[in-house]
Design a protein around this motif. Structure first.
Motif, PDB file in Angstrom:
ATOM      1  N   ALA A   1       0.839  -1.208   0.000  1.00 35.37           N
ATOM      2  CA  ALA A   1       0.000   0.000   0.000  1.00 35.37           C
ATOM      3  C   ALA A   1       0.872   1.256   0.000  1.00 35.37           C
ATOM      4  O   ALA A   1       0.558   2.241  -0.685  1.00 35.37           O
TER       5      ALA A   1
ATOM      6  N   THR B   1       2.257   1.701  -3.414  1.00 41.59           N
ATOM      7  CA  THR B   1       1.186   2.158  -4.319  1.00 41.59           C
ATOM      8  C   THR B   1       0.967   3.664  -4.193  1.00 41.59           C
ATOM      9  O   THR B   1       0.913   4.383  -5.202  1.00 41.59           O
TER      10      THR B   1
ATOM     11  N   TYR C   1      -3.414  -3.690  -6.389  1.00 48.54           N
ATOM     12  CA  TYR C   1      -2.595  -2.472  -6.339  1.00 48.54           C
ATOM     13  C   TYR C   1      -2.421  -1.869  -7.733  1.00 48.54           C
ATOM     14  O   TYR C   1      -2.358  -0.651  -7.889  1.00 48.54           O
TER      15      TYR C   1
ATOM     16  N   GLU D   1      -5.555  -0.014  -8.236  1.00 45.93           N
ATOM     17  CA  GLU D   1      -5.581   1.270  -7.519  1.00 45.93           C
ATOM     18  C   GLU D   1      -4.830   2.350  -8.309  1.00 45.93           C
ATOM     19  O   GLU D   1      -5.273   3.494  -8.397  1.00 45.93           O
TER      20      GLU D   1
END
Ligand code: 1CP
Length: 345
Positions: free
Chosen positions: A182, A185, A225, A228
């Motif tokens: 995360a 990302t 990811y 995203e």
């Protein structure tokens, strides 16, 4: 600014093209003697990347020399790990090396999410210079690594055939893995948006090591990811190149991106039959084929072009150029794409 040769942008967004555009992954650096001379003078790869005027020069080297339809900014996917606080080195003839790696929650807490230009400003400056130099000639491609591929380097600490340490972490401490993914990302989205503000016309994200994941791991630790990032980047078209995951074409087709890159193990016709005509496709000649004789290269390139069809295709290799590829083979590939006349089917 309206770009004169905007074939790449039109092919990416599904607008009719009179000829298929061509560029090659890893076209900047690596193959050209001019690059090697410049790097020797600068002292190291990183010195070139961190000097905007040198990075600009290297970006432009293949443009005139090879006649490609796009430039790609000279940088590396690993600049993001360094900006997150994990330094990398490139060791001549050996590859990537990280002195420290990420293994635990505590290690992840030492890292930062990139949200200012301090650590990535050199590439952003290089993009601005390239845009000035290129003018309205051809588009400039920005890029970043996909979170899983960066995670693989940051946890393994070097290139690897299996990335066993990185994969093990996905099973042993999945929540730590998700935390790191995360953070990568968020950093990548910031970085790509800065590249776009500086002038890149399209971006590609590389999941070079997607193929070492099981389908279940790819589904859980890579694809969400990538999604995203695609959802966040709405300003320019985005090319997703996930290598070695032919089985996941349907899932990739559901991403909000314009182009999917195919590696050389994938069949353009099978992929088209599977996913239909919505997305543009990029690829996918085997980079090693460029070591063959010209007649062979011409024949293989022609058959690849026919397999993709002449709309919604960006001609490229199925992965990056090998460093020792003969320039004659490379030029033969490019010239064949540019001169090709499609056989009506
Ligand atoms: O000076 C040198 O020869 C060092 C080699 C080199 C170069 C030329 C590295 C180290 N990076 C680069 C530039 C680079 N890397 C570009 C610039 C544009 C271009 O080459 O056209 C790009 C797009 C990359 C992307 C990159 N770096 C990827 C994704 C694409 C791919 O080939 O899969 C990956 C996996 C890297 C990591 C990396 N950087 C460098 C090396 C030697 C490696 C591979 C390490 C390994 O896995 O062993």
């Amino acid at each position: 600014m309206k770009i004169k040769n905007d074939l790449l942008l039109r092919a990416a967004t599904g607008v009719v093209i009179e000829r298929v555009p061509v560029w090659m992954m890893r076209q900047a650096g690596r193959i050209l003697p001019q690059y090697r001379a410049l790097r020797a003078k600068a002292g190291s790869f990183k010195n070139v990347v961190k000097d905007p005027s040198l990075a600009c020069e290297v970006t432009l080297q293949p443009v005139d020399e090879l006649g490609v339809d796009a430039a790609i900014i000279f940088s590396d996917i690993l600049v993001i790990s360094e900006a997150m606080n994990l330094n990398y080195e490139i060791i001549e003839k050996k590859g990537v090396f990280f002195e420290e790696t990420v293994a635990t929650k505590k290690d992840v807490e030492q890292l930062k999410v990139v949200n200012d230009l301090e650590e990535i400003g050199y590439t952003i400056e290089a993009i601005k210079l390239v845009k000035q130099e290129l003018g309205d000639k051809i588009p400039l491609i920005g890029f970043a690594g996909c979170p899983w591929t960066l995670f693989a380097y940051m946890t393994e600490g070097k290139g690897s055939k299996t990335f066993a340490k990185a994969r093990t972490m996905l099973y042993q401490t999945p929540e730590v893995a998700h935390e790191l993914l995360a953070m990568i990302t968020q950093s990548t989205i910031f970085y790509l948006k800065e590249q776009i503000k500086a002038g890149v016309d399209i971006v590609q994200i590389f999941d070079s090591h997607a193929g070492i994941l099981s389908p279940a791991l790819f589904h859980t630790f890579a694809l969400p990811y990538i999604r995203e990032i695609c959802e966040a980047i709405t300003e320019v078209p985005i090319i997703v190149f996930a290598k070695g995951v032919g089985y996941a074409m349907e899932e990739l087709n559901s991403l909000p991106c314009q182009v999917l890159g195919l590696d050389w193990t994938m069949s353009p016709q099978l992929v088209r039959n599977q996913i239909g005509m919505e997305k543009s496709l990029q690829g996918n000649l085997d980079p090693c084929l460029l070591y063959a004789n010209p007649a062979y290269i011409q024949k293989a390139t022609a058959s690849m072009l026919n397999a993709f069809g002449h709309q919604k295709h960006i001609a490229n290799l199925g992965h990056g150029l090998e460093p020792t590829t003969p320039l004659d083979g490379i030029k033969c590939f490019i010239d064949t794409v540019k001169a090709y006349e499609y056989v009506a089917s």
